[in-house]
Design an enzyme around this catalytic site. Structure first.
Site, PDB file in Angstrom:
ATOM      1  N   THR A  90      -2.383   0.654  -2.502  1.00  0.00           N
ATOM      2  CA  THR A  90      -0.975   0.483  -2.837  1.00  0.00           C
ATOM      3  C   THR A  90      -0.897  -0.104  -4.248  1.00  0.00           C
ATOM      4  O   THR A  90      -1.866  -0.669  -4.745  1.00  0.00           O
ATOM      5  CB  THR A  90      -0.266  -0.469  -1.858  1.00  0.00           C
ATOM      6  OG1 THR A  90      -0.951  -1.717  -1.856  1.00  0.00           O
ATOM      7  CG2 THR A  90      -0.237   0.119  -0.458  1.00  0.00           C
ATOM      8  N   ASP A 204       5.715  -1.859  -3.748  1.00  0.00           N
ATOM      9  CA  ASP A 204       6.704  -2.835  -4.212  1.00  0.00           C
ATOM     10  C   ASP A 204       7.076  -2.516  -5.661  1.00  0.00           C
ATOM     11  O   ASP A 204       6.373  -1.764  -6.339  1.00  0.00           O
ATOM     12  CB  ASP A 204       6.170  -4.259  -4.075  1.00  0.00           C
ATOM     13  CG  ASP A 204       4.808  -4.447  -4.716  1.00  0.00           C
ATOM     14  OD1 ASP A 204       3.812  -3.957  -4.155  1.00  0.00           O
ATOM     15  OD2 ASP A 204       4.734  -5.040  -5.794  1.00  0.00           O
TER      16      ASP A 204
HETATM   17  N1  HPA Z   1       0.219  -6.601  -8.188  1.00  0.00           N
HETATM   18  C1  HPA Z   1      -1.098  -6.357  -8.080  1.00  0.00           C
HETATM   19  N2  HPA Z   1      -1.593  -5.530  -7.177  1.00  0.00           N
HETATM   20  C2  HPA Z   1      -0.734  -4.890  -6.360  1.00  0.00           C
HETATM   21  C3  HPA Z   1       0.641  -5.102  -6.426  1.00  0.00           C
HETATM   22  C4  HPA Z   1       1.137  -5.997  -7.399  1.00  0.00           C
HETATM   23  O1  HPA Z   1       2.353  -6.227  -7.514  1.00  0.00           O
HETATM   24  N3  HPA Z   1       1.223  -4.336  -5.461  1.00  0.00           N
HETATM   25  C5  HPA Z   1       0.232  -3.693  -4.831  1.00  0.00           C
HETATM   26  N4  HPA Z   1      -0.954  -4.025  -5.366  1.00  0.00           N
END
Ligand code: HPA
Length: 234
Positions: A90, A204
């Site tokens: 992600t 996110d």
């Molecule tokens: N920051 C770093 N790594 C991540 C994030 C993030 O906001 N979201 C998913 N992996």
């Protein structure tokens, strides 16, 4: 057996999917692979080998961050001869035109990691890049599955919580998203002459503060895994 992976010779396939979370490795093995067998549980970093559409394939957790993925990627390539590595993870979106649940392919992975800098030293800023063949195949798969991927530069950061990083500048220079491992994977794959690719779903959004619900996370994760599996077996 290597230092951090308990598999015997031949127990790991020459192609592998690499989620950060070991329980995602278990989920992928149990949901998508046939005849999956667990070959390692050292430190609860799980690894499985099974088949997908008749092709032998492994899936292994890497933990978080470049130091952790570097341990597993090195041992997989150096000690087990793995040749095709696809990170499935992600990421956080950093641009307005990137939305939650988008699929991202990291063509390049910018980084603040001292690990990459220390390999080259001096004035060299190495550019960790995806394997072009894997990138093209994954992109074509994403189109075929109706979720065309966004392809470009991401940033692999050392710190999840980082109040000092200049995200505006990174965005201004085209960085699409942030995660924590791919620059290490690409650099090591180059060193060992293997093919590597980083594939992500946006979980996110750094600009809006939005985040996927657990259900959305699961659905988009599954979409990405199908793209990764179809790419891995080619
Ligand atoms: N920051 C770093 N790594 C991540 C994030 C993030 O906001 N979201 C998913 N992996």
């Amino acid at each position: 057996m290597s230092l951090h992976i308990a598999a015997r010779d031949g127990e790991i396939a020459d192609r592998i999917l690499l989620p950060g979370d070991p329980l995602r490795a278990k989920y992928i093995a149990e949901t998508f692979l046939d005849d999956a067998v667990c070959y390692t549980d050292i430190r609860n970093i799980l690894g499985y080998t099974g088949t997908y559409k008749g092709v032998r394939l492994s899936v292994q957790g890497t933990g978080m961050g470049i130091p952790s993925i570097s341990i597993y990627a090195t041992e997989l390539m150096r000690d087990y001869g793995v040749k095709k590595l696809i990170r499935v993870g992600t990421c956080g979106a950093m641009r307005k035109d990137i939305k939650l649940r988008d699929v991202i392919i990291a063509q390049g992975a910018t980084t603040d990691s001292s690990i990459i800098r220390n390999i080259f030293g001096g004035s060299i800023n190495y550019a960790p890049l995806a394997d072009f063949t894997l990138l093209r195949q994954a992109y074509e798969q994403s189109v075929k599955q109706g979720i065309p991927a966004r392809v470009g530069n991401i940033v692999s950061v050392d710190r999840f919580y980082d109040d000092e990083i200049d995200n505006d500048k990174l965005t201004q220079y085209g960085i699409m998203a942030v995660e924590m491992e791919t620059a290490g994977l690409y650099t090591l794959a180059a060193k060992y002459g293997a093919q590597a690719l980083g594939l992500f779903t946006v979980s996110d959004h750094l600009l809006t503060g939005e985040a996927c619900t657990p259900e959305e996370r699961q659905t988009s994760f599954d979409d990405m895994i199908r793209i990764a599996l179809e790419t891995a077996i080619q």
